[in-house]
Design an enzyme around this catalytic site. Structure first.
Site, PDB file in Angstrom:
ATOM      1  CG  HIS B 501      -1.770  -1.270   1.270  1.00  0.00           C
ATOM      2  ND1 HIS B 501      -2.417  -1.699   2.402  1.00  0.00           N
ATOM      3  CD2 HIS B 501      -2.057  -2.197   0.324  1.00  0.00           C
ATOM      4  CE1 HIS B 501      -3.062  -2.834   2.147  1.00  0.00           C
ATOM      5  NE2 HIS B 501      -2.852  -3.162   0.900  1.00  0.00           N
ATOM      6  CG  ASN B 502       4.350   1.093  -1.811  1.00  0.00           C
ATOM      7  OD1 ASN B 502       3.843   0.004  -2.090  1.00  0.00           O
ATOM      8  ND2 ASN B 502       5.509   1.195  -1.222  1.00  0.00           N
TER       9      ASN B 502
END
Lengths: 253, 571
Positions: B501-502
């Site tokens: 989840h960048n």
């Protein structure tokens, strides 16, 4: 995760010379010692602890041949992985499950060549949080690591690794795990981590890779392998499901 | 000299969730769309042998080939960034469907608080609550404005679920009922309820029942086989772009997908995009695809990298805090958790689905009082039943040796007896967390890699500890024989898998000097260029990002359709 070669320090590099001396004094290069190791391994002591022989019908496992390891490397790998995941009252250990064959086949594959890793330079010593920054491929690390295990066994006990008692083998593995072995080109603990994670892979991956023979690794922990559906048991208490492998999905003509 | 092709109405760069949604919505509107995908074609038939933990989970079959392109990373500006040579912290997607193929299907909506985080934090706690270096800002859109698009995404994907009692207001219920509740989920839910918390069944893109969506796409229900994360779904039960939006776009006859097409530059003159330059990686040929509208729909890192390489938008400068491209990179704080070993019960932990679980939001966003706390925001706390595969799940009680006889016995004993309650901590942007081009390392074409400068802050350490304590309270109530929890959050390191989840780098907002795109994800500096993805998130919340990314994609599709008729800046 932890199968990283520790970044080299200048301290490690300074030890380069003593390693060569170490090789000489350990008598590693003597062919007889190597051969003795293999034979020694096959002889009495081990047989007592060996699990019951597999049914005769399984004798012809043509996948059990070597693609990468020498006979000596294979024997060391087999003995070491058996200490990591030994035979006990729960069931077979790494040797019977074919873990050393698994490792051999993997090291011959793209994984052994780090084919999908970024291997372009320049190479710099990094911070610990930056991960593996070495040039060596996994197959190189294994070759060096197994040789160093043999060297260390010779220097500490005057015997090849496979001829050591189980306690002595454990001591060698522990020394690698704790970086107590004077290894220069690789990290001893990094190699041990690869050996350990490779053992678990060989115990629990689908049998198609050469380990987990007869799905016995899965059976020990009640893992059902490849199932199409668990819908019927999702709201139920623990349910034993006999394992199936990917072979079951191949349409045979 | 690049070969120049005939012009198209729209070209999209990357065919994952965002690209697929844009393609389906715009082709339905009559526009011609070319989709460039650097990876290969994919179908559900590819997953015939998908129950293979080694190939998919450990050898990263569906992920980007790092030998050709990776990222570089450094903890701060004082040290040299080095390449991520092997996978660890996060997994980059590649191929048709992108990372939307190997997701778990956990489909949350960010909280109303998230979209107005700066104003609402200052309103409740005063201006001093936000540290000077923390660069949070409002998103230029409210939850209520975005709600119809959340709804559209959930109906398209067929999200299964039950209403979150502490979430934003919903205009309609989930299109399909919640997933099956397992005995271990019940144990978590009972414990949480006893503590007066508000557990609910996790919203899931793994269908709970057969479903036909508004586009007429019918899919089969999830079989709980336990192979979602890092795998494709051979049943098509898990919503992914390949089984939902891409076929809809194709059916219009107006969508052309070109796989093995690696976009190298966005072309532009006079402040307008004119098309893209890409390499056909099967032949090495360079090709120019002209277009009226260019839509960048890659993963976070690719979106930022292509803008910087194409010299579009003002690059972020951490020294002055000005510039926008690369700004507000954020990640996630995944380590606040508690682990329970249960001697009294054994569960079917080998079975499951990527989004099978229970969650609660009592400690997420601003749902709890932060007056006495040294951090803002929080995290969704959850218990999941995703399928414990045997190579990667050999948890033994602390103090057990890592190998040998005792390890073997304990790992076998606890194979189906370890339950974990975990917090998904929000990540706040800081002035010196950002993305730019690496000065040293190159990809297979000789173009610079993207460079990440990031580390955990005091905010993250406080948050991780807080979430650990809350997870531990719930776990204690679940009555394990033995419990373990995080001692402290160490530095950020790139080797351990944490979360893919960048976010950030091309963030949205209402002020062109502080954001790169407006709330239709239209580039302030180039009106016919839209940049879609979690790159638009101005910070990262305590949830999985796909629900919010899907909503923003539907919103952007509407904006692009309008733009194609009227032109101009939309917001």
């Amino acid at each position: 995760m932890d199968e990283q070669e520790r970044p080299k320090t200048t301290d490690d590099q300074a030890k380069g010379m003593s390693r060569r001396q170490f090789l000489v004094t350990s008598g590693y290069a003597v062919g007889g010692a190597v051969l003795g190791g293999v034979l020694g391994y096959l002889l009495p002591k081990r047989q007592e602890a060996a699990p019951p022989a597999a049914p005769a019908a399984e004798g012809n496992d043509y996948g059990q041949a070597l693609m990468f390891f020498t006979q000596e490397q294979f024997s060391i790998a087999q003995a070491a992985t058996e200490r990591i995941f030994p035979t006990d009252e729960n069931g077979p250990g790494a040797k019977e499950l074919g873990v050393a064959y698994y490792l051999d086949h993997q090291l011959a594959s793209e994984w052994g060549f780090n084919a999908r890793d970024y291997m372009q330079g320049p190479f710099f010593v990094g911070e610990k949080v930056q991960g593996y920054q070495g040039r060596l491929k996994r197959r190189d690390i294994f070759q060096i690591g197994l040789r160093e295990m043999q060297n260390y066994s010779q220097s500490q006990y005057g015997k090849a690794f496979v001829n050591l008692t189980e306690e002595e083998q454990d001591a060698v593995l522990t020394a690698f795990q704790n970086d107590e072995v004077p290894v220069t080109t690789i990290s001893a603990s990094g190699f041990f981590s690869m050996l350990r994670s490779g053992t678990l892979e060989g115990v629990y991956s689908d049998p198609l890779y050469g380990g987990n023979k007869n799905m016995a690794g899965w059976a020990m922990r009640n893992y059902p392998g490849s199932q199409m559906s668990y819908t019927q048991i999702m709201d139920k208490d623990f349910t034993k499901v006999p394992p199936r492998s990917l072979k079951d999905h191949v349409a045979h003509s | 000299m690049a070969k120049k092709l005939p012009k198209t109405d729209v070209v999209i760069i990357g065919v994952g969730w965002s690209g697929g949604i844009i393609a389906s919505e715009l082709t339905k509107n009559g526009l011609s769309v070319v989709g460039l995908e650097r990876g290969r074609e994919r179908t559900t038939e590819d997953y015939f042998m998908v129950h293979d933990e080694l190939r998919y989970a450990l050898r990263y079959e569906l992920m980007q080939d790092l030998s050709k392109e990776t990222i570089t990373f450094r903890s701060n500006e004082k040290i040299r960034a080095l390449p991520m040579r092997q996978y660890g912290s996060f997994l980059l997607g590649e191929g048709l469907g992108g990372a939307g193929v190997h997701w778990n299907g956990q489909t949350f909506r960010f909280l109303p608080y998230d979209f107005q985080i700066r104003s609402l934090t200052e309103e409740r706690y005063g201006k001093n609550k936000v540290p000077a270096e923390m660069t949070i800002q409002d998103w230029g859109i409210t939850y209520d404005e975005l709600e119809p698009y959340f709804d559209a995404f959930e109906k398209m994907a067929g999200i299964s679920g039950e209403e979150n009692p502490l979430g934003g207001k919903r205009s309609s219920p989930y299109p399909t009922p919640p997933m099956i509740q397992t005995p271990s989920m019940k144990r978590f839910a009972d414990a949480a309820s006893k503590l007066n918390l508000h557990p609910f069944t996790m919203p899931s893109a793994n269908l709970s029942t057969a479903y036909t969506n508004p586009d007429g796409i019918s899919r089969a229900p999830c079989q709980y086989c336990g192979y979602c994360e890092r795998f494709g779904c051979e049943f098509g039960a898990k919503a992914d772009p390949v089984v939902t939006v891409i076929p809809v776009a194709k059916k219009t006859g107006k969508f052309e997908i070109r796989t093995h097409s690696n976009v190298r530059r966005i072309l532009h003159t006079g402040g307008k995009a004119t098309g893209v330059l890409y390499t056909d990686i099967t032949t090495g040929e360079e090709i120019e695809q002209p277009a009226d509208i260019v839509v960048l729909t890659g993963y976070v890192f690719n979106n930022v990298r292509l803008l910087l390489m194409s010299e579009i938008g003002k690059p972020y400068d951490p020294a002055s805090g000005t510039g926008v491209v690369g700004k507000n990179y954020a990640y996630q704080v995944m380590k606040g958790s508690a682990m329970g070993f249960f001697d009294d019960a054994e569960y079917n932990l080998f079975a499951g689905a990527g989004s099978l679980g229970m969650s609660l939001d009592d400690y997420n966003g601003d749902n709890f009082d932060h007056s006495e706390l040294n951090f803002i925001h929080g995290g969704n706390i959850s218990f999941t039943n995703t399928g414990q595969r045997p190579i990667q799940n050999n948890t033994v009680p602390e103090g057990t040796p890592k190998w040998g006889k005792e390890f073997k016995a304990q790992s076998l004993k606890y194979a189906n007896r370890v339950l974990k309650v975990g917090g998904q901590g929000a990540s706040m942007p800081f002035r010196h967390h950002y993305l730019d081009l690496d000065p040293t390392y190159k990809d297979a074409f000789g173009d610079p890699l993207i460079r990440i400068t990031f580390d955990f802050e005091e905010q993250d350490r406080q948050l991780a500890k807080y979430l650990t304590d809350r997870c531990s309270e719930i776990m204690q109530e679940m009555r394990p024989s033995l419990m373990e929890s995080l001692k402290e959050l160490g530095p950020y390191e790139i080797m351990t898998y944490q979360s893919t989840h960048n976010t950030g780098g091309v963030i949205m907002g209402s002020d062109p000097s502080a954001s790169a795109v407006n709330n239709y994800l239209q580039m302030w500096d180039m009106e016919n260029l839209f940049v879609i993805g979690a790159s638009a998130f101005a910070h990262n919340s305590g949830y999985n990002p796909t629900g919010t990314l899907g909503a923003l994609s539907y919103r952007a599709a509407e904006g692009i359709a309008t733009y194609s008729k009227k032109g101009g800046i939309l917001a």
